[in-house]
Design a protein around this motif. Sequence first.
Motif, PDB file in Angstrom:
ATOM      1  N   GLU A  73       0.846  -1.192   0.000  1.00  0.00           N
ATOM      2  CA  GLU A  73       0.000   0.000   0.000  1.00  0.00           C
ATOM      3  C   GLU A  73       0.879   1.239   0.000  1.00  0.00           C
ATOM      4  OE1 GLU A  73      -3.884  -1.020   2.617  1.00  0.00           O
ATOM      5  OE2 GLU A  73      -1.985  -1.217   3.691  1.00  0.00           O
ATOM      6  N   LEU A  74       0.329   2.351  -0.547  1.00  0.00           N
ATOM      7  CA  LEU A  74       1.049   3.619  -0.599  1.00  0.00           C
ATOM      8  C   LEU A  74       0.036   4.744  -0.390  1.00  0.00           C
ATOM      9  CD1 LEU A  74       3.826   4.928  -1.116  1.00  0.00           C
ATOM     10  CD2 LEU A  74       3.252   4.971  -3.560  1.00  0.00           C
ATOM     11  N   PHE A  75       0.341   5.643   0.552  1.00  0.00           N
ATOM     12  CA  PHE A  75      -0.601   6.696   0.929  1.00  0.00           C
ATOM     13  C   PHE A  75       0.061   8.070   0.859  1.00  0.00           C
ATOM     14  CE2 PHE A  75      -1.669   2.830   3.201  1.00  0.00           C
ATOM     15  CZ  PHE A  75      -3.036   2.698   2.987  1.00  0.00           C
ATOM     16  N   VAL A  76      -0.735   9.081   0.506  1.00  0.00           N
ATOM     17  CA  VAL A  76      -0.314  10.480   0.583  1.00  0.00           C
ATOM     18  C   VAL A  76      -1.316  11.201   1.468  1.00  0.00           C
ATOM     19  CG1 VAL A  76       0.024  12.639  -0.682  1.00  0.00           C
ATOM     20  CG2 VAL A  76       0.830  10.482  -1.661  1.00  0.00           C
ATOM     21  N   ASN A  77      -0.824  11.717   2.588  1.00  0.00           N
ATOM     22  CA  ASN A  77      -1.688  12.369   3.581  1.00  0.00           C
ATOM     23  C   ASN A  77      -2.848  11.463   3.985  1.00  0.00           C
ATOM     24  OD1 ASN A  77      -0.138  14.692   3.748  1.00  0.00           O
ATOM     25  ND2 ASN A  77      -1.339  15.794   2.207  1.00  0.00           N
ATOM     26  N   GLY A  78      -2.548  10.171   4.124  1.00  0.00           N
ATOM     27  CA  GLY A  78      -3.530   9.207   4.601  1.00  0.00           C
ATOM     28  C   GLY A  78      -4.498   8.699   3.554  1.00  0.00           C
ATOM     29  N   ILE A  79      -4.353   9.151   2.322  1.00  0.00           N
ATOM     30  CA  ILE A  79      -5.259   8.736   1.237  1.00  0.00           C
ATOM     31  C   ILE A  79      -4.492   7.869   0.254  1.00  0.00           C
ATOM     32  CG2 ILE A  79      -6.740   9.522  -0.654  1.00  0.00           C
ATOM     33  CD1 ILE A  79      -7.114  12.130   0.919  1.00  0.00           C
ATOM     34  N   GLY A  80      -5.067   6.726  -0.094  1.00  0.00           N
ATOM     35  CA  GLY A  80      -4.416   5.825  -1.020  1.00  0.00           C
ATOM     36  C   GLY A  80      -4.112   6.490  -2.351  1.00  0.00           C
ATOM     37  N   VAL A  81      -2.922   6.235  -2.890  1.00  0.00           N
ATOM     38  CA  VAL A  81      -2.522   6.832  -4.163  1.00  0.00           C
ATOM     39  C   VAL A  81      -3.376   6.245  -5.281  1.00  0.00           C
ATOM     40  CG1 VAL A  81      -0.644   7.032  -5.832  1.00  0.00           C
ATOM     41  CG2 VAL A  81      -0.174   7.301  -3.381  1.00  0.00           C
ATOM     42  N   SER A  82      -3.971   7.120  -6.090  1.00  0.00           N
ATOM     43  CA  SER A  82      -4.825   6.674  -7.188  1.00  0.00           C
ATOM     44  C   SER A  82      -4.026   5.860  -8.197  1.00  0.00           C
ATOM     45  CB  SER A  82      -5.453   7.895  -7.885  1.00  0.00           C
ATOM     46  OG  SER A  82      -6.234   7.501  -8.984  1.00  0.00           O
ATOM     47  N   GLY A  83      -4.578   4.700  -8.559  1.00  0.00           N
ATOM     48  CA  GLY A  83      -3.924   3.860  -9.554  1.00  0.00           C
ATOM     49  C   GLY A  83      -2.736   3.088  -9.035  1.00  0.00           C
ATOM     50  N   PHE A  84      -2.616   2.960  -7.709  1.00  0.00           N
ATOM     51  CA  PHE A  84      -1.441   2.265  -7.169  1.00  0.00           C
ATOM     52  C   PHE A  84      -1.413   0.796  -7.581  1.00  0.00           C
ATOM     53  CE2 PHE A  84       0.333  -0.553  -3.915  1.00  0.00           C
ATOM     54  CZ  PHE A  84       1.665  -0.136  -3.951  1.00  0.00           C
ATOM     55  N   SER A  85      -0.212   0.337  -7.953  1.00  0.00           N
ATOM     56  CA  SER A  85       0.055  -1.071  -8.240  1.00  0.00           C
ATOM     57  C   SER A  85       1.453  -1.374  -7.739  1.00  0.00           C
ATOM     58  CB  SER A  85      -0.042  -1.348  -9.742  1.00  0.00           C
ATOM     59  OG  SER A  85       0.477  -2.639 -10.041  1.00  0.00           O
ATOM     60  N   SER A  86       1.622  -2.552  -7.124  1.00  0.00           N
ATOM     61  CA  SER A  86       2.942  -2.896  -6.573  1.00  0.00           C
ATOM     62  C   SER A  86       4.017  -2.945  -7.647  1.00  0.00           C
ATOM     63  CB  SER A  86       2.862  -4.250  -5.853  1.00  0.00           C
ATOM     64  OG  SER A  86       2.486  -5.268  -6.764  1.00  0.00           O
ATOM     65  N   SER A  87       3.612  -3.106  -8.907  1.00  0.00           N
ATOM     66  CA  SER A  87       4.582  -3.186  -9.994  1.00  0.00           C
ATOM     67  C   SER A  87       4.776  -1.859 -10.728  1.00  0.00           C
ATOM     68  CB  SER A  87       4.140  -4.255 -11.005  1.00  0.00           C
ATOM     69  OG  SER A  87       2.860  -3.948 -11.525  1.00  0.00           O
ATOM     70  N   THR A  88       4.138  -0.793 -10.251  1.00  0.00           N
ATOM     71  CA  THR A  88       4.329   0.548 -10.818  1.00  0.00           C
ATOM     72  C   THR A  88       5.139   1.368  -9.826  1.00  0.00           C
ATOM     73  OG1 THR A  88       2.219   0.429 -11.997  1.00  0.00           O
ATOM     74  CG2 THR A  88       3.159   2.609 -11.677  1.00  0.00           C
ATOM     75  N   PHE A  89       6.215   1.992 -10.307  1.00  0.00           N
ATOM     76  CA  PHE A  89       7.181   2.590  -9.374  1.00  0.00           C
ATOM     77  C   PHE A  89       7.256   4.111  -9.451  1.00  0.00           C
ATOM     78  CE2 PHE A  89       8.581  -1.694 -10.581  1.00  0.00           C
ATOM     79  CZ  PHE A  89       8.508  -2.303  -9.344  1.00  0.00           C
TER      80      PHE A  89
END
Length: 556
Positions: A73-89
Amino acid sequence: MDYSVELLFGTTEVPTVTPTSYNPLAAIVIDTAGTLSDTTHILVTAEDGVTELTYNVSFTVSTTPSSDATLKELFVNGIGVSGFSSSTFTYAVALPNGTTEVPEVTASSAYGATFVITDAATLTDTTRVIVTAQDGVTTLTYKLSFSVITATTLPIDFEDGSYGFTDFDGGIATIIDNPQSSGINTSTKVAQIVRDGGATWSGSKLLLDEKIDFSVNNTFSMKVYSSKANMPILFKLEGENAATEVSVNTTVANEWETLNWDFTGTASNTYDALVFMFDFGTVGDGSASSTFLFDDVELYDITGGLSQISMPVDFEGSTVYYEMTDFGGAETSLGADPVDASNTVGITTKTLGAATWAGTTMGTSKGFASRIPFTAAETKLNVMVYSPTAGIKVRLKAEDHNDVTLTVETEATTTVANSWENLTFDFSKVATGTNPFNVNTNFDKLSIFFNFGVEGTDKTYYWDNVKFGAGSETTALSSNKEIINIYSNNGILFVNSGSDFINGKIEVFDITGRKALSKTIGSVREHIEYDNSGIYIVRIFNKNDNRIVTRRVIFD
């Protein structure tokens, strides 16, 4: 009923096992293993209290550290990053307008990996998340760059800054370099929406910094590029606990065009979000046919300060917006009467190959400024028609502009060619296969269809004086209008006509089409006193040959 679960390298604690039964009334008892070398037992007793099953879960610990260095998981100011994928860097994150501080980035890793976050020094720098796998060797780096959303105010041309689109249900909006720089749009940047799966209403929303003011301007215009003609675009406005929408179809394919969405009468200071839904009613597939470009979103006064059209329609008012809305291959403009060049009339061409139902709506999609005043006893409208052919069907359709399913349709047939005649349309006698007449419906929109049921052959029809009320079925318009003089002065209506109009009638109608005065013509010079000021339609009839002359008169 036996299961073996391999745990990550280095695991020392017995994991928690959480079961769920198919039958919620079954009883579950869990006997958790004391150590990793023991077994967790799950006893399930059926609802009958007799039938039992036991599930056994044993554990092994991997002897090889994991080499997986991805984030979960990846968050900015507590909100999940839109379009996050573990294989996108790499991620570009748009921050709200007015943001001045670098946002907080947090994350969680998978398979026992650890990570270190290095925050950007400024908003123009990059935040990095360096992830190290359990093996201590494999690493991956996730990078986040930031932009601050531009203050979104009308008009919007997408040329500078970031725009905070909120996508929904399968629509994805982005700002891109204009891939179709041609025709009316050679700008550098445009907005693009791709619809891929999801719902039939998928699209994207753009929040404005201020609520929309409709006190002067009433129509949204937007340049659109689509691979489809006759495709519906739903333009929706949203506010707190409020929404309104207008749908308009594209008219060309693979070409930029400017479309207009009329929001006349919409409340000001209520809506602050624009919602774009292309090809509304279908599910997108992510292909070129589900990809749409748009640009130059603007709110303006399409009427140029003119008033909304209302009945009667005579095309003579200098302060009325006589916009005609064509469909199906009809083309309408205003021009000179073929009999009297000083009279302005509607001119409709049913172009070659036009649909059998091609027609013209009087005004914009908002229709008339007020309801057509039908009653149970008053169900007729009249239209002056000049047709190149006798015996064609002319259809008239009334509807509620807020609900296009609430309609009523009727027809009349021309009896002469290349001559004016008055056609009466009785809505209590509906056309076959159409809705019954409901006098309680808010009919405030009217469309006319020439040679209904027949494909277009490029013939032209003239029409004028659309009015409410009964009238003669086939009264011809006088071809001697030049000898008639109708005017008002100091509250008196003067009618100077030829002697052949004696024993005919003078009728005066207000702007709603209701009869205000009626008088038999006793001489070539008649006058009527009337002390109500305003705009009126005056019609005089020749009793002998059913000729009719109509004038618009301002009573002062």
